[in-house]
Design an enzyme around this catalytic site. Structure first.
Site, PDB file in Angstrom:
ATOM      1  N   TYR A  99       0.817  -1.221   0.000  1.00 22.80           N
ATOM      2  CA  TYR A  99       0.000   0.000   0.000  1.00 22.80           C
ATOM      3  C   TYR A  99       0.844   1.263   0.000  1.00 22.80           C
ATOM      4  O   TYR A  99       1.943   1.261   0.525  1.00 22.80           O
ATOM      5  CB  TYR A  99      -0.921   0.003   1.220  1.00 22.80           C
ATOM      6  CG  TYR A  99      -2.030  -1.010   1.170  1.00 22.80           C
ATOM      7  CD1 TYR A  99      -2.264  -1.776   0.031  1.00 22.80           C
ATOM      8  CD2 TYR A  99      -2.850  -1.231   2.276  1.00 22.80           C
ATOM      9  CE1 TYR A  99      -3.286  -2.719  -0.001  1.00 22.80           C
ATOM     10  CE2 TYR A  99      -3.869  -2.167   2.245  1.00 22.80           C
ATOM     11  CZ  TYR A  99      -4.088  -2.905   1.116  1.00 22.80           C
ATOM     12  OH  TYR A  99      -5.092  -3.832   1.078  1.00 22.80           O
ATOM     13  N   SER A 284     -13.856  -4.925  -0.045  1.00 20.76           N
ATOM     14  CA  SER A 284     -14.688  -4.345  -1.109  1.00 20.76           C
ATOM     15  C   SER A 284     -16.171  -4.684  -0.956  1.00 20.76           C
ATOM     16  O   SER A 284     -16.823  -5.096  -1.927  1.00 20.76           O
ATOM     17  CB  SER A 284     -14.196  -4.794  -2.494  1.00 20.76           C
ATOM     18  OG  SER A 284     -13.019  -4.119  -2.847  1.00 20.76           O
ATOM     19  N   GLY A 293     -23.526   3.787  -5.859  1.00 22.66           N
ATOM     20  CA  GLY A 293     -24.302   4.370  -6.937  1.00 22.66           C
ATOM     21  C   GLY A 293     -23.660   5.588  -7.571  1.00 22.66           C
ATOM     22  O   GLY A 293     -24.194   6.143  -8.544  1.00 22.66           O
TER      23      GLY A 293
END
Length: 403
Positions: A99, A284, A293
């Site tokens: 990361y 996730s 959305g």
């Protein structure tokens, strides 16, 4: 008015028929009931804690994901989110030597450094620290001093852990996971196993022996896997049992409304407490943010600033037309039942009996607050009529993000 003074409701004030003493008593009862109601709501909306596999770790049902720290987030922003997560009851942080994501030589390790600096002013024993050692890679050799290819062997594991400990400013790692297998497996949206890609790999017994040494040294407490298959979990479980090596206690795999089958088909059985007892850390749960959305309106500011558009090619499986079709249907289902799409997506993953903790990341405190609030305040479990709606969509779109 002095702090702590009792405010007597108008309905209880002296009216000639009630004594002052009775007024105060009634007021106190009213206030205590109100406090009890507030406390009950706080308890109802509080995080739950669950045991991680066979370990002694009790972890919060939300894990703080950190892969944006150092790429999309400054150190100040990272520290604010970490502190807020701790205040809300999240006690486990997930990072990795790779990361932030996307992986780049220039930024690699920043996530750990930000966490390590934050830990300097926070009690280490109140935080469960999970990190990951990279699996097989021919493109990330910059993570090691003298390696052209990354492998999950003793030398690579040891070097990875030593560097992680230094960056994280800690003497031990609570949970060390293999980020992805040393052997070939279908990864990150690839759905079908391609036997032509088979390659020799480091024997699992050797991998476990390397972890055993680190456990003996007190540098690692427990071990787990990530992006694993049923075959892999069973091989790790069997090797540990037969040879007497450390047992994996967790598996960190992707799981969401847009990606269910790879875990539900048979990993659920393998990981069941009565079988291997491996806890799922679901990453996730919002499918890279797509289940919020925000990508449905391609011209919106939220879509333009989202990871799927900031980094071309990143998680592009969620931008496929069929995945967007499914996302639209889940969006409409949430709206029909008075939920936000985030509440629907996180509530679904939260309620799966095989999910121990959902890994939730954010790029701001406001976004993190929204996600935590959606997670804890949404009705438990989701009502049957909502689950029926989810099942209807699932029958039409099994795993729309697979390729």
């Amino acid at each position: 008015m002095a702090s702590g003074s009792i405010v007597i409701p108008a309905s209880l004030r002296y009216n000639g028929g009630i004594s002052r003493q009775k007024q105060c008593r009634s007021a106190k009862i009213c206030i205590n009931k109100r406090r009890i109601a507030i406390r009950a709501k706080q308890v109802e909306n509080a995080l739950q804690y669950r045991k991680l596999g066979d370990s002694e770790l009790q972890i919060s049902e939300i894990t703080m994901g950190t892969m944006t720290f150092g790429q999309q987030n400054t150190e100040k922003e990272a520290h604010e989110m970490l502190s807020y997560a701790l205040e809300r009851g999240i006690n486990i942080l997930d990072t990795a030597e790779a990361y932030p994501i996307p992986m780049k030589k220039e930024t690699q390790g920043r996530t750990d450094i930000y966490i390590g600096n934050w830990l300097k002013s926070h009690p280490r024993d109140k935080v469960i620290l999970a990190t990951k050692v990279c699996g097989y890679s021919e493109r990330s050799s910059y993570l090691r001093e003298n390696a052209r290819v990354l492998r999950v062997d003793a030398a690579n594991i040891k070097e990875s852990v030593e560097k992680s400990l230094k960056r994280l400013n800690t003497e031990y790692i609570d949970l060390l996971q293999i980020h992805w297998p040393d052997r070939y497996v279908a990864l990150f949206g690839e759905y079908t196993y391609d036997s032509s890609k088979w390659r020799p790999s480091v024997p699992i017994v050797e991998q476990l022996q390397a972890f055993q040494e680190l456990i003996k040294e007190g540098k690692v407490r427990y071990i787990g896997v990530s992006n694993e298959t049923s075959y892999g979990v069973m091989e790790f479980f069997h090797a540990a049992k037969v040879v007497g090596l450390p047992k994996i206690i967790s598996i960190q795999n992707s799981y969401s409304l847009l990606g269910r089958c790879k875990f539900e088909v048979d990993l659920v059985e393998v990981c069941h407490p009565n079988n291997c007892n491996i806890s799922l850390l679901a990453y996730s749960p919002l499918a890279g943010g797509s289940l919020s959305g925000k990508y449905l309106d391609v011209d919106s500011e939220a879509a333009k600033k989202g990871r799927l558009n900031l980094f071309p090619g990143y998680m592009e499986r969620y931008n496929k037309s069929i995945a967007k079709e499914a996302t639209e249907l889940y969006y409409q289902l949430a709206k029909k039942h008075g939920l936000t799409p985030v509440q629907l997506a996180l509530g679904f993953v939260r309620d799966r009996p095989f999910v121990t903790s959902s890994i939730i990341g954010a790029t701001s405190v406001d976004q993190l607050k929204e996600d935590i609030d959606a997670f804890v305040a949404t009705e438990r479990p989701l009502p049957p009529e909502i689950m029926m709606g989810i099942d209807t969509i699932f029958k039409r779109y099994k795993d729309p993000a697979a390729f």
